[in-house]
Design a protein around this motif. Structure first.
Motif, PDB file in Angstrom:
ATOM      1  N   ALA A 383       0.740  -1.340  -0.041  1.00  0.00           N
ATOM      2  CA  ALA A 383      -0.008   0.151   0.014  1.00  0.00           C
ATOM      3  C   ALA A 383       0.838   1.396  -0.007  1.00  0.00           C
ATOM      4  N   GLU A 384       2.000   1.421   0.799  1.00  0.00           N
ATOM      5  CA  GLU A 384       2.662   2.502   1.002  1.00  0.00           C
ATOM      6  C   GLU A 384       4.151   2.243   1.430  1.00  0.00           C
ATOM      7  N   ILE A 385       4.937   3.352   1.205  1.00  0.00           N
ATOM      8  CA  ILE A 385       5.938   3.350   1.974  1.00  0.00           C
ATOM      9  C   ILE A 385       6.077   4.262   2.987  1.00  0.00           C
ATOM     10  N   VAL A 386       6.655   3.755   4.264  1.00  0.00           N
ATOM     11  CA  VAL A 386       6.586   4.789   5.308  1.00  0.00           C
ATOM     12  C   VAL A 386       7.946   5.033   6.101  1.00  0.00           C
ATOM     13  N   LEU A 387       8.484   6.238   6.123  1.00  0.00           N
ATOM     14  CA  LEU A 387       9.677   6.603   6.980  1.00  0.00           C
ATOM     15  C   LEU A 387       9.088   7.130   8.181  1.00  0.00           C
ATOM     16  N   GLY A 437       2.466  12.096  -1.424  1.00  0.00           N
ATOM     17  CA  GLY A 437       2.048  11.431  -0.170  1.00  0.00           C
ATOM     18  C   GLY A 437       1.739  12.397   0.923  1.00  0.00           C
ATOM     19  N   ARG A 438       1.690  12.051   2.234  1.00  0.00           N
ATOM     20  CA  ARG A 438       1.211  12.556   3.236  1.00  0.00           C
ATOM     21  C   ARG A 438       2.277  12.467   4.515  1.00  0.00           C
ATOM     22  N   LEU A 439       2.128  13.779   5.402  1.00  0.00           N
ATOM     23  CA  LEU A 439       2.789  13.553   6.714  1.00  0.00           C
ATOM     24  C   LEU A 439       1.846  13.412   7.855  1.00  0.00           C
ATOM     25  N   THR A 440       2.157  12.538   8.766  1.00  0.00           N
ATOM     26  CA  THR A 440       1.289  12.449   9.940  1.00  0.00           C
ATOM     27  C   THR A 440       2.099  12.802  11.234  1.00  0.00           C
ATOM     28  N   ALA A 441       1.319  12.896  12.154  1.00  0.00           N
ATOM     29  CA  ALA A 441       1.715  12.958  13.455  1.00  0.00           C
ATOM     30  C   ALA A 441       0.973  12.218  14.501  1.00  0.00           C
ATOM     31  N   ILE A 454       6.485   9.842   7.416  1.00  0.00           N
ATOM     32  CA  ILE A 454       6.153  10.248   5.958  1.00  0.00           C
ATOM     33  C   ILE A 454       5.671   9.075   5.157  1.00  0.00           C
ATOM     34  N   HIS A 455       4.486   9.239   4.710  1.00  0.00           N
ATOM     35  CA  HIS A 455       3.752   8.075   3.839  1.00  0.00           C
ATOM     36  C   HIS A 455       3.777   8.165   2.504  1.00  0.00           C
ATOM     37  N   LEU A 456       4.557   7.455   1.787  1.00  0.00           N
ATOM     38  CA  LEU A 456       4.623   7.442   0.403  1.00  0.00           C
ATOM     39  C   LEU A 456       3.921   6.556  -0.447  1.00  0.00           C
ATOM     40  N   PRO A 457       3.073   6.941  -1.583  1.00  0.00           N
ATOM     41  CA  PRO A 457       2.552   5.746  -2.222  1.00  0.00           C
ATOM     42  C   PRO A 457       3.464   4.768  -2.811  1.00  0.00           C
ATOM     43  N   ALA A 458       2.872   3.544  -2.683  1.00  0.00           N
ATOM     44  CA  ALA A 458       3.579   2.336  -3.108  1.00  0.00           C
ATOM     45  C   ALA A 458       3.980   2.506  -4.601  1.00  0.00           C
ATOM     46  N   THR A 459       3.405   2.996  -5.461  1.00  0.00           N
ATOM     47  CA  THR A 459       3.729   3.555  -6.894  1.00  0.00           C
ATOM     48  C   THR A 459       5.004   4.282  -7.104  1.00  0.00           C
ATOM     49  N   SER A 460       5.663   5.137  -6.007  1.00  0.00           N
ATOM     50  CA  SER A 460       6.640   5.726  -6.078  1.00  0.00           C
ATOM     51  C   SER A 460       7.996   4.715  -5.753  1.00  0.00           C
TER      52      SER A 460
END
Length: 602
Positions: A383-387, A437-441, A454-460
C-alpha cells in the motif's frame, strides 16, 4: 259567519303594509281592493257586492281610506328598507375591501420579510408584579423559524423562558430587550451562541414598537471567523518575525565569538581549526534557515519543482542523518536506525526528501531531553512506503496535534524553551504532498514522546539497484564540564563563549541544559552565571528562579544571553531575577564590563 268575514277583512287590513313592503305598491293595492270586495260580499245583503246600509258604506269607505294609508306607509317603508339594504351592502363591500387590503398587506409583509433571508421576530413583554418577567414570541419569519427546532406555529405565543433557539440564553434576551420594551429606543449588539452547528455569532438590531420589541438577527459567523483568522494570522506573523530575529541571532552569536577568538594573539593551530569548523557549521545553519524561507515562498507561489530520480532510501536516510548529526550529538541522543528488510529504491527528489527527514530528526532532537532515544525506521508494503521518526521526548497534547502543521506554529509554543521559525513542519508537509504522499503525527500525550511519519505511495517504488548494507547508526555525545558558569544548549555558542572567557583568565565551567546547571551548582560555586533562556526542559527563567530561591546562590550575578530581545522578554528576565540581559550576538565589551563588575564585588 258574519263575524268570520269581519275577522278576515281585518286580517287583510293588517297585512297591507307588510305585503306592500315585501312585494311592492301594486301588491298592496290589489290586496286592498280584494279586501273591499270581500267586505262587500259579507255585508247585507250577503253574497252581493251591493252595500245597502248606510253604516256599512261608512265602514267600507273608512277601510278604503285606512287601507290606502297603510299601502302608502308600506311603500315608504319599502323605500327606507331598500336604502338601508343599499347602505348595508355598501358597508359590507367596504368591509370586505378593507379585509382584502389587510390580507394583501400582510401577505406582502410576510413575503418581504421571508425573502430577506434574515431572521426577524416580534416579541411582546409579559409583566408580572410590575416588572417584565419574560417575552412572548408574537411573530417569526421563515429565517427566524429555522433557528428553532420546532415549527413556527408552535413557537408563536410561547415564552422565551421555555422556547428559544438552541444555545440562546433566556437571561440574555431578557436583559437586552427589557429596556426597549419599557421606553422607545433602538439598540444594536453582537451575541455569541453555541448551537448545534458549533459556535455562532449574530448581529442584533432591535427597536421598540408600541410596547413590543422588533429584532433582526443577522448571522455574522463567517465575518467573525474571518476577523479571527486575520487576527490569528497577524499574531502568527508577529511571532514569526520575533522568532526569525531569534533564530538568526543564534548562529550569529558563535560566529561573532569565533571572530573575537581569531583576533587573539596566542591562538593555537588547534583552536584555529576549531574556529573554522564552528564558522562552517553555523553558516550552514543560516543557509538552511534561509533556504526554508525561500522554499515556503516558492511553494506558496507554486514555483517549486521537484527533481525526481531513482534514489536508494538508504542514501536519503544517510544524508538526513548527516544533516541532523550536530544537534543529535550536541544533545547526547541515541539514534537507532531500522532500515527496511530489503533494499528499497523510490522515485523522488533526493534533496527534498532528505530535507524533510532531517527536519523531523532535528525536531525530535530539539523536543527530546538530553540523552534521549530517537528511532528512524523505514518500512514498505503493497500500500505505501513509510519513513517514521519516533522519540521519547516531551510529546504532544491531543488538542494540539491538529495545529502543528500550520504555518508559523510550533509543537510547543513556548519561546523560552524551543527555537525554530515554526515553518519546518508546514514546509515538510507541503514537500511530501508534492511527492503524492502525506505527513502524519501521533503522540501518547505530554511527556510520552511522539512519532512523525512520511507516507509515500507504493507506486513511487522503482526497480532496486545494488546498494551496500550499512549497520544501524548510534550517535552518542557527552556534554563536557569546564568561578563563571556558561549554560547554553547551543554547543558551538557555549564552547565559543567558554573559550573566550578562558582566554580572559576566568575559571569557566560549561553545561548544556538547565538540569545540568542545577546539578553542578551543588559542587561548583560561581560568581557569575551566563544563562541562555531557550533551554530544553527546564528553561533559563526556571533555572534563574531556582538559583534566586537557593541561599548559597542567591547573590550570584545572573546574565541572560538570549536571542529574545523584545521589551516583554526583558521584563520576564527582570522578574526572574537576572542582573543583565544581553541579546545574541553579545557585545563583548558590555559583557566584559558586566563580568568584571561582578568579579569585583565582595
Amino acid at each position: 259567519m258574519v263575524a268570520h268575514g269581519r275577522l278576515t277583512f281585518l286580517f287583510f287590513s293588517a297585512t297591507l303594509p307588510l305585503i306592500t313592503v315585501l312585494f311592492g305598491a301594486w301588491s298592496g293595492s290589489l290586496l286592498l281592493v280584494s279586501g273591499m270586495a270581500f267586505g262587500a260580499l259579507w255585508m247585507p245583503p250577503v253574497g252581493s257586492l251591493a252595500v245597502l246600509q248606510h253604516d256599512d258604506r261608512i265602514v267600507l269607505v273608512a277601510y278604503a281610506l285606512v287601507g290606502a294609508f297603510l299601502v302608502a306607509a308600506g311603500q315608504q317603508l319599502a323605500k327606507v328598507a331598500r336604502r338601508a339594504g343599499s347602505a348595508e351592502a355598501a358597508t359590507q363591500e367596504a368591509t370586505d375591501r378593507l379585509l382584502q387590503v389587510e390580507r394583501q398587506a400582510r401577505h406582502r409583509f410576510d413575503v418581504a420579510l421571508d425573502s430577506a433571508g434574515v431572521p426577524f421576530v416580534i416579541l411582546t413583554p409579559v409583566v408580572r408584579e410590575g416588572r417584565i418577567a419574560e417575552f412572548r414570541w408574537d411573530y417569526l419569519n421563515k429565517a427566524a423559524a429555522q433557528l428553532f427546532n420546532q415549527n413556527a406555529a408552535v413557537v408563536i405565543g410561547s415564552s422565551t423562558a421555555y422556547v428559544r433557539p438552541a444555545g440562546w440564553e433566556a437571561n440574555m434576551l431578557l436583559e437586552r430587550l427589557t429596556p426597549l420594551a419599557q421606553r422607545p429606543g433602538r439598540e444594536a449588539f453582537d451575541i455569541r451562541v453555541s448551537g448545534e452547528n458549533g459556535e455562532q455569532w449574530f448581529h442584533v438590531v432591535a427597536a421598540s414598537l408600541d410596547g413590543s420589541v422588533v429584532a433582526w438577527f443577522g448571522d455574522v459567523t463567517p465575518r467573525v471567523r474571518a476577523e479571527q483568522a486575520l487576527s490569528e494570522a497577524d499574531r502568527r506573523k508577529d511571532e514569526f518575525l520575533a522568532t526569525l530575529a531569534h533564530e538568526l541571532r543564534n548562529p550569529l552569536a558563535p560566529i561573532r565569538h569565533v571572530a573575537e577568538i581569531l583576533e587573539q594573539p596566542n591562538l593555537t593551530e588547534e583552536r584555529r581549526i576549531w574556529c573554522i569548523s564552528v564558522l562552517r557549521r553555523q553558516s550552514a545553519a543560516m543557509a538552511l534557515l534561509l533556504d526554508d524561507l525561500l522554499d515556503v515562498s516558492r511553494i506558496t507561489r507554486g514555483a517549486l519543482k521537484l527533481r525526481k530520480e531513482a534514489v536508494a532510501m538508504r542514501e536519503v536516510v544517510d544524508e538526513a542523518v548527516e544533516i541532523a548529526r550536530p544537534i543529535l550529538a550536541g544533545k547526547g541522543h541515541e539514534l537507532v536506525i531500522k532500515p527496511p528488510v530489503r533494499p528499497l529504491h523510490i522515485e523522488a527528489d533526493r534533496l527534498r526528501l532528505a530535507q524533510v527527514l532531517a527536519n523531523l530528526l532535528m525536531n525530535a532532537a530539539k523536543y527530546t531531553p538530553p540523552g534521549g532515544r530517537i528511532e528512524l525506521a523505514a518500512t514498505a508494503d503493497d500500500a505505501e512506503i513509510v519513513l517514521s521518526v519516533t522519540d521519547n521526548g516531551i510529546g504532544i497534547e491531543p488538542d494540539k496535534l491538529s495545529a502543528i502543521f500550520a504555518m508559523f506554529s510550533q509543537v510547543n509554543r513556548d519561546q523560552h524553551r524551543q527555537g525554530g521559525l515554526g515553518i519546518g513542519l508546514a514546509l515538510s508537509k507541503s514537500l511530501i504532498e508534492l511527492h503524492g504522499g502525506r505527513l502524519t503525527a501521533s503522540s501518547g500525550g505530554k511527556d510520552r514522546g511522539s512519532c512523525f511519519a512520511i507516507h509515500l505511495p507504493a507506486t513511487s517504488r522503482v526497480l532496486p539497484m545494488p546498494a551496500p548494507t550499512r549497520a544501524a547508526l548510534a550517535v552518542h555525545a557527552s556534554a563536557p564540564k569546564r568561578r563563571i558558569l556558561v549554560v547554553d544548549d547551543n554547543v558551538d555558542a557555549a564552547d565559543a563563549m567558554t573559550a573566550f572567557l578562558e582566554m580572559q583568565g576566568h575559571d569557566v565551567r560549561t553545561v548544556y541544559s538547565g538540569e545540568e546547571a542545577i546539578e553542578l551548582l551543588g559542587e561548583y560555586n560561581p560568581n557569575v552565571i551566563l544563562l541562555d533562556l531557550g533551554l530544553p526542559g527546564m528553561s533559563g527563567l526556571d533555572v534563574a528562579r531556582r538559583i534566586r530561591a537557593t541561599p548559597s546562590t542567591h547573590d550570584v550575578t545572573l546574565i541572560a544571553v538570549t536571542g529574545w530581545g523584545q521589551q516583554q522578554d526583558r521584563a520576564r528576565t527582570t522578574d526572574a531575577g537576572f542582573d543583565f540581559h544581553f541579546t545574541k550576538p553579545v557585545d563583548i565589551a558590555q559583557l566584559t564590563q558586566a563580568v568584571d563588575s561582578a568579579v569585583a564585588a565582595p
